[in-house]
Scaffold this motif. Structure first.
Motif, PDB file in Angstrom:
ATOM      1  N   PHE A 288       0.837  -1.200  -0.298  1.00 34.28           N
ATOM      2  CA  PHE A 288      -0.079   0.113  -0.070  1.00 34.28           C
ATOM      3  C   PHE A 288       0.954   1.748   0.114  1.00 34.28           C
ATOM      4  O   PHE A 288       0.455   2.556  -0.256  1.00 34.28           O
ATOM      5  N   THR A 289       1.920   1.244   0.096  1.00 33.90           N
ATOM      6  CA  THR A 289       2.891   2.223   0.375  1.00 33.90           C
ATOM      7  C   THR A 289       4.870   1.735  -0.195  1.00 33.90           C
ATOM      8  O   THR A 289       4.773   0.656   0.691  1.00 33.90           O
ATOM      9  N   MET A 290       5.258   2.461   0.421  1.00 33.75           N
ATOM     10  CA  MET A 290       6.954   2.249  -0.134  1.00 33.75           C
ATOM     11  C   MET A 290       7.317   3.279   1.270  1.00 33.75           C
ATOM     12  O   MET A 290       6.912   4.000   1.558  1.00 33.75           O
ATOM     13  N   GLY A 291       8.378   2.169   1.639  1.00 37.60           N
ATOM     14  CA  GLY A 291       8.456   2.221   3.244  1.00 37.60           C
ATOM     15  C   GLY A 291      10.102   2.354   3.497  1.00 37.60           C
ATOM     16  O   GLY A 291      10.960   2.411   1.878  1.00 37.60           O
ATOM     17  N   VAL A 292      10.972   3.002   4.226  1.00 37.48           N
ATOM     18  CA  VAL A 292      12.401   2.415   4.337  1.00 37.48           C
ATOM     19  C   VAL A 292      12.431   1.549   5.553  1.00 37.48           C
ATOM     20  O   VAL A 292      12.173   1.727   6.948  1.00 37.48           O
ATOM     21  N   MET A 293      13.408   0.695   5.291  1.00 41.12           N
ATOM     22  CA  MET A 293      13.778  -0.686   6.062  1.00 41.12           C
ATOM     23  C   MET A 293      15.160  -0.255   6.260  1.00 41.12           C
ATOM     24  O   MET A 293      16.044   0.022   5.863  1.00 41.12           O
ATOM     25  N   THR A 294      15.793  -0.350   8.113  1.00 42.21           N
ATOM     26  CA  THR A 294      16.951  -0.755   7.935  1.00 42.21           C
ATOM     27  C   THR A 294      16.922  -1.731   8.718  1.00 42.21           C
ATOM     28  O   THR A 294      16.159  -3.273   8.536  1.00 42.21           O
ATOM     29  N   ASP A 295      18.467  -2.031   9.047  1.00 48.19           N
ATOM     30  CA  ASP A 295      18.226  -3.757  10.527  1.00 48.19           C
ATOM     31  C   ASP A 295      17.306  -4.348  10.936  1.00 48.19           C
ATOM     32  O   ASP A 295      16.496  -5.019  11.306  1.00 48.19           O
ATOM     33  N   THR A 296      17.112  -2.334  11.842  1.00 48.37           N
ATOM     34  CA  THR A 296      16.055  -3.283  13.063  1.00 48.37           C
ATOM     35  C   THR A 296      14.621  -1.840  13.130  1.00 48.37           C
ATOM     36  O   THR A 296      14.122  -2.039  13.965  1.00 48.37           O
ATOM     37  N   THR A 297      14.582  -1.308  12.533  1.00 49.95           N
ATOM     38  CA  THR A 297      13.285  -0.316  12.039  1.00 49.95           C
ATOM     39  C   THR A 297      12.409  -0.680  10.148  1.00 49.95           C
ATOM     40  O   THR A 297      13.325  -0.888   9.421  1.00 49.95           O
ATOM     41  N   VAL A 298      11.997  -0.007  10.370  1.00 50.13           N
ATOM     42  CA  VAL A 298      10.679   0.248   9.497  1.00 50.13           C
ATOM     43  C   VAL A 298       9.465   1.441   9.602  1.00 50.13           C
ATOM     44  O   VAL A 298       9.225   1.221  10.714  1.00 50.13           O
ATOM     45  N   SER A 299       9.923   2.561   8.419  1.00 52.44           N
ATOM     46  CA  SER A 299       9.968   3.539   8.998  1.00 52.44           C
ATOM     47  C   SER A 299       8.584   3.345   7.412  1.00 52.44           C
ATOM     48  O   SER A 299       9.091   3.599   5.798  1.00 52.44           O
ATOM     49  N   TRP A 300       6.864   4.441   7.191  1.00 52.19           N
ATOM     50  CA  TRP A 300       6.075   4.171   6.530  1.00 52.19           C
ATOM     51  C   TRP A 300       5.438   5.613   6.369  1.00 52.19           C
ATOM     52  O   TRP A 300       4.673   5.675   8.344  1.00 52.19           O
TER      53      TRP A 300
END
Length: 333
Positions: A288-300
């Motif tokens: 439903f959207t593009m997010g940002v992923m790191t080793d320990t987080t996801v934000s959207w």
């Protein structure tokens, strides 16, 4: 006898000609490989329906590609009140949210790092890469059923329908392991070797143009809805919920796979700023959207709310699964 022989000969010729008109799976695969190598670009529109939530979510998608590696994908929700643009140019990969006047820049190999349901290039590549792909030649279409390489491992199989005349994409259905359709995409207005204006893939130009259609979000005092994940890893559950600031809520999930989910009402950036460089993160397709992923987080961002999920216990795949499930069971705060 001569008349019988002539009829027989005509029958054989008709059968041979009919056989010549029917291409084999190998013929079509070779034609796709050739088309992929020779085309200079394309423009295509699509309507995407996600069946992964309580209610179907529908999006209009506009896709541009220019050889060798320029991409522009614009996704608009059904009401067209929100949009998101994914760009790739010489400066990197960008995810733009025009309504918030925000942009992120990644040094990423997207979209070459996996299947992308709305990109013709990767659909064809999935066909070429799957030696066990199923093939069916219909009256006006070719249909391939292939394995996938999506970030979402629940999307395991896809049916790709191509027009016989020019091998343009017509429909893609992506299914889970039980063959239940989860994503449906219908394509239209495919233009191979399309031409593009100078700056068609420029970040600033795209942000400005998008904001003419979707104005920057106005700040209001209206409350927002807290949304809860429909998927929780086994042995983990919600144990605490508190408002940590005005229009900002923190949900704590504890157990074998603990994680924290922060939800905050979105606020647009007032002044135009440079893209936020994400050096240790990657863009992730949540459907439903593009997010940002790191080793320990996801934000959207979704529906006027910023989400931030953090965990030292979840794998990236598990974090993505939780993030994709944040769509139901709401309470007004």
């Amino acid at each position: 006898m001569k008349k019988f022989g002539a009829v027989l000969l005509i029958g054989i010729l008709i059968a041979v000609l009919a056989g010549c008109g029917q291409k084999s799976q190998e013929d079509v695969v070779n034609a796709l490989d050739k088309k992929l190598n020779e085309m200079e670009g394309y423009k295509v529109n699509a309507k995407m329906t996600l069946e992964t939530g309580e209610e179907p979510q529908r999006y209009d998608v506009e896709i541009w590609y220019q050889k060798p590696s320029y991409y522009r994908v614009e996704l608009k929700n059904e009401s067209k009140e929100q949009s998101q643009i994914i760009l790739r140019n010489d400066e990197g990969v960008f995810v733009l949210t025009p309504a918030l006047n925000k942009s992120f820049r990644f040094q990423s190999d997207w979209p070459e790092n996996g299947s992308q349901a709305y990109l013709y290039n990767t659909l064809v590549q999935d066909i070429l890469n799957d030696s066990g792909a199923q093939f069916e030649a219909k009256e006006n279409d070719y249909v391939f059923t292939t394995k996938t390489n999506y970030q979402n491992k629940n999307l395991s199989t896809q049916s790709i329908q191509l027009n016989k005349k020019d091998l343009a994409p017509e429909k893609v259905i992506i299914m889970n392991q039980d063959q239940k359709p989860l994503v449906d995409i219908e394509f239209s207005d495919m233009k191979f070797n399309a031409s593009f204006d100078k700056g068609a893939f420029d970040m600033e130009r795209n942000m400005t143009a998008a904001q003419l259609e979707v104005p920057v979000l106005a700040t209001t005092n209206e409350p927002f809805e807290v949304v809860y994940p429909m998927y929780e890893p086994q042995g983990t559950g919600l144990t605490d919920e508190k408002e940590v600031a005005t229009n900002k809520v923190m949900l704590s999930f504890t157990g074998e796979k603990s994680f924290t989910l922060i939800e905050e009402k979105s606020e647009a950036v007032v002044e135009t700023s440079a893209p936020v460089n994400v050096s240790d993160g990657q863009p992730i397709d949540l459907g439903f959207t593009m997010g940002v992923m790191t080793d320990t987080t996801v934000s959207w961002h979704h529906n006027g709310v910023d989400f931030f999920l953090a965990s030292n216990d979840l794998s990236q795949e598990e974090m993505a699964a939780v993030a994709r499930s944040v769509y139901g069971m709401t309470e007004i705060k």
